[in-house]
Design a protein around this motif. Structure first.
Motif, mmCIF file in Angstrom:
data_model
loop_
_atom_site.group_PDB
_atom_site.id
_atom_site.type_symbol
_atom_site.label_atom_id
_atom_site.label_comp_id
_atom_site.label_asym_id
_atom_site.label_seq_id
_atom_site.Cartn_x
_atom_site.Cartn_y
_atom_site.Cartn_z
ATOM 1 N N ASP A 11 0.854 -1.190 0.000
ATOM 2 C CA ASP A 11 0.000 0.000 0.000
ATOM 3 C C ASP A 11 0.888 1.238 0.000
ATOM 4 O O ASP A 11 1.696 1.430 0.920
ATOM 5 C CB ASP A 11 -0.895 -0.033 1.247
ATOM 6 C CG ASP A 11 -2.008 1.001 1.200
ATOM 7 O OD1 ASP A 11 -2.086 1.766 0.227
ATOM 8 O OD2 ASP A 11 -2.790 1.037 2.162
ATOM 9 N N MET A 12 0.783 2.065 -1.041
ATOM 10 C CA MET A 12 1.576 3.288 -1.104
ATOM 11 C C MET A 12 1.143 4.234 0.024
ATOM 12 O O MET A 12 -0.030 4.286 0.380
ATOM 13 C CB MET A 12 1.385 3.978 -2.459
ATOM 14 C CG MET A 12 1.756 3.119 -3.668
ATOM 15 S SD MET A 12 3.491 2.599 -3.686
ATOM 16 C CE MET A 12 4.304 4.168 -3.993
ATOM 17 N N ASP A 13 2.102 4.988 0.566
ATOM 18 C CA ASP A 13 1.793 5.900 1.674
ATOM 19 C C ASP A 13 1.295 7.239 1.127
ATOM 20 O O ASP A 13 2.009 7.904 0.377
ATOM 21 C CB ASP A 13 3.049 6.136 2.522
ATOM 22 C CG ASP A 13 3.603 4.842 3.110
ATOM 23 O OD1 ASP A 13 2.806 3.906 3.331
ATOM 24 O OD2 ASP A 13 4.819 4.767 3.342
ATOM 25 N N LEU A 104 -5.293 2.236 -7.548
ATOM 26 C CA LEU A 104 -4.019 2.689 -8.123
ATOM 27 C C LEU A 104 -2.872 2.448 -7.165
ATOM 28 O O LEU A 104 -1.746 2.262 -7.588
ATOM 29 C CB LEU A 104 -4.082 4.194 -8.436
ATOM 30 C CG LEU A 104 -4.850 4.635 -9.672
ATOM 31 C CD1 LEU A 104 -4.793 6.147 -9.782
ATOM 32 C CD2 LEU A 104 -4.271 3.992 -10.927
ATOM 33 N N ASP A 105 -3.129 2.462 -5.866
ATOM 34 C CA ASP A 105 -2.006 2.482 -4.925
ATOM 35 C C ASP A 105 -1.917 1.275 -4.009
ATOM 36 O O ASP A 105 -1.149 1.288 -3.059
ATOM 37 C CB ASP A 105 -2.047 3.769 -4.091
ATOM 38 C CG ASP A 105 -3.064 3.712 -2.988
ATOM 39 O OD1 ASP A 105 -4.150 3.148 -3.209
ATOM 40 O OD2 ASP A 105 -2.774 4.216 -1.899
ATOM 41 N N GLU A 106 -2.673 0.233 -4.266
ATOM 42 C CA GLU A 106 -2.503 -0.961 -3.435
ATOM 43 C C GLU A 106 -2.826 -2.229 -4.210
ATOM 44 O O GLU A 106 -3.628 -2.218 -5.136
ATOM 45 C CB GLU A 106 -3.333 -0.886 -2.142
ATOM 46 C CG GLU A 106 -4.793 -0.671 -2.354
ATOM 47 C CD GLU A 106 -5.589 -0.747 -1.048
ATOM 48 O OE1 GLU A 106 -5.370 -1.674 -0.243
ATOM 49 O OE2 GLU A 106 -6.452 0.113 -0.857
ATOM 50 N N ALA A 162 2.019 -1.500 9.424
ATOM 51 C CA ALA A 162 3.346 -1.081 8.949
ATOM 52 C C ALA A 162 3.399 0.397 8.564
ATOM 53 O O ALA A 162 4.461 0.926 8.262
ATOM 54 C CB ALA A 162 3.741 -1.940 7.739
ATOM 55 N N LYS A 163 2.236 1.073 8.587
ATOM 56 C CA LYS A 163 2.161 2.464 8.126
ATOM 57 C C LYS A 163 3.019 3.403 8.978
ATOM 58 O O LYS A 163 3.252 3.124 10.163
ATOM 59 C CB LYS A 163 0.701 2.930 8.160
ATOM 60 C CG LYS A 163 -0.134 2.416 7.005
ATOM 61 C CD LYS A 163 0.256 3.103 5.719
ATOM 62 C CE LYS A 163 -0.402 2.467 4.512
ATOM 63 N NZ LYS A 163 0.190 2.972 3.256
ATOM 64 N N PRO A 164 3.452 4.512 8.395
ATOM 65 C CA PRO A 164 4.270 5.476 9.148
ATOM 66 C C PRO A 164 3.573 5.894 10.446
ATOM 67 O O PRO A 164 2.355 6.036 10.484
ATOM 68 C CB PRO A 164 4.370 6.673 8.189
ATOM 69 C CG PRO A 164 4.205 6.081 6.833
ATOM 70 C CD PRO A 164 3.259 4.918 7.004
HETATM 71 MG MG LIG Z 1 -2.479 3.897 0.226
#
Ligand SMILES: [Mg+2]
Length: 342
Positions: A11-13, A104-106, A162-164
């Motif tokens: 998953d993009m941040d 688009l991001d995951e 795992a996210k920031p």
């Molecule tokens: Mg994302």
């Protein structure tokens, strides 16, 4: 649920906002909000700097402006997002032929189909770390979080952990097989796939706020309260039992948003507000999926449970919230509200 942690979720941040910060250095370190900039728009993505002010995706843009007036508000450059997405998805396909993009991001990646011994947990972790470096390298610095587990459910839970800001400096979390039920027990019921706001409100009325609360209930009770299919499915998911396969090409044919109201609606202005908000939400999701739509359908369940539905098909496809809103408003114009909308 597999015996090995072999489902990966990447998953993009803060994806859209991060692309903006990458392409415009003056935005780096600043609160950036991508979304509908009109009065009725919703936030699509907020940078972490903006999240510190309480801004989050799907929030009305007007509220976001109130919380973070100094933020940069951008309507989004979807061609740039699609381009970076293509690079990331291409990388995932180098890891495994079985990739299921969710937006688009995951995406999910099935590591059983990859060239790796999934029994070697250390090797799987190394693969995830390498993948993060490659994503950053090929997208000129975009970051992502990676979760790995024995099912799609676990992989998604893991990438969220795992996210920031969640305490994992390497932004990779692997849920060890055998620990799944303990890991999900303290999470809110919304963490369960398929549990949206309406279902969560229903569970809340039954006194169930956390996954652990659902486990306390008997399967019979859940089936009685929620129906056969959903009650039984929920009982399994609350125990982390999830066997959904990773499916490579998933074509969403439609995207929808629905509401249930405390009282039946008869006021036109109120219905218009609901339709405006739902048009914005559905377009935010459409834009996230990188797709366009041609047909807008408005559906209403009336007080007597009869269903009213109208559709309109446009000449060209769109992802414009304003266009979809106008179509939906037009359809609403032909609905007789005297009876009340559930
Ligand atoms: Mg994302």
């Amino acid at each position: 649920m597999r015996s090995r942690a072999s489902v990966l979720h990447l998953d993009m941040d803060a994806f859209f906002a991060s692309v903006e910060q990458r392409d415009k250095p003056s935005l780096r370190g600043k609160a950036v909000i991508v979304g509908g900039t009109s009065g009725r728009g919703v936030v699509s993505t907020a940078s972490y700097e903006a999240r510190a002010f309480g801004v989050h995706s799907a929030m009305p843009s007007a509220q976001a402006r109130h919380l973070a007036p100094q933020a940069a508000f951008l309507s989004g450059r979807f061609e740039a997002y699609r381009e970076s997405s293509r690079v990331v998805m291409g990388l995932l396909h180098e890891v495994s032929p079985l990739v299921e993009p969710l937006s688009l991001d995951e995406a999910f990646v099935d590591l059983e189909s990859a060239d790796i011994d999934t029994g070697d947990v250390a090797a799987v972790r190394r693969l995830a770390a390498t993948l993060r470096h490659q994503v950053a390298g090929r997208t000129e610095g975009l970051t992502c979080s990676v979760g790995i587990g024995s099912s799609k459910f676990m992989a998604k839970v893991a990438s969220e952990m795992a996210k920031p800001g969640r305490g994992h400096q390497d932004h990779v979390v692997l849920v060890e097989p055998g620990t799944e039920a303990d890991v999900i027990a303290p999470l809110p019921v919304r963490a369960i796939p398929g549990v949206g706001p309406v279902a969560a409100a229903r569970l809340d009325r039954l006194g169930m706020k956390k996954v652990a609360d659902i486990r306390q209930a008997s399967r019979e009770e859940l089936v009685r309260e929620l129906g056969q299919a959903w009650g039984a499915g929920l009982a399994d998911l609350a125990l982390a039992r999830d066997d959904r396969p990773v499916i490579s090409s998933r074509e969403a044919k439609s995207i929808s948003v629905e509401d249930t109201f405390e009282h039946d609606l008869t006021d036109r202005a109120e219905c218009e507000r609901v339709v405006d908000r739902d048009a914005a939400l559905v377009c935010a999701r459409l834009q996230h999926s990188g797709r366009f739509a041609r047909t807008v359908t408005l559906k209403a369940k009336m007080s007597d449970f009869s269903i009213w539905s109208r559709s309109v098909t446009m000449t060209g496809a769109t992802d414009s919230a304003e266009r979809v809103r106008r179509m939906a408003r037009h359809l609403l114009g032909s609905l007789d509200l005297r009876e009340g909308v559930r």
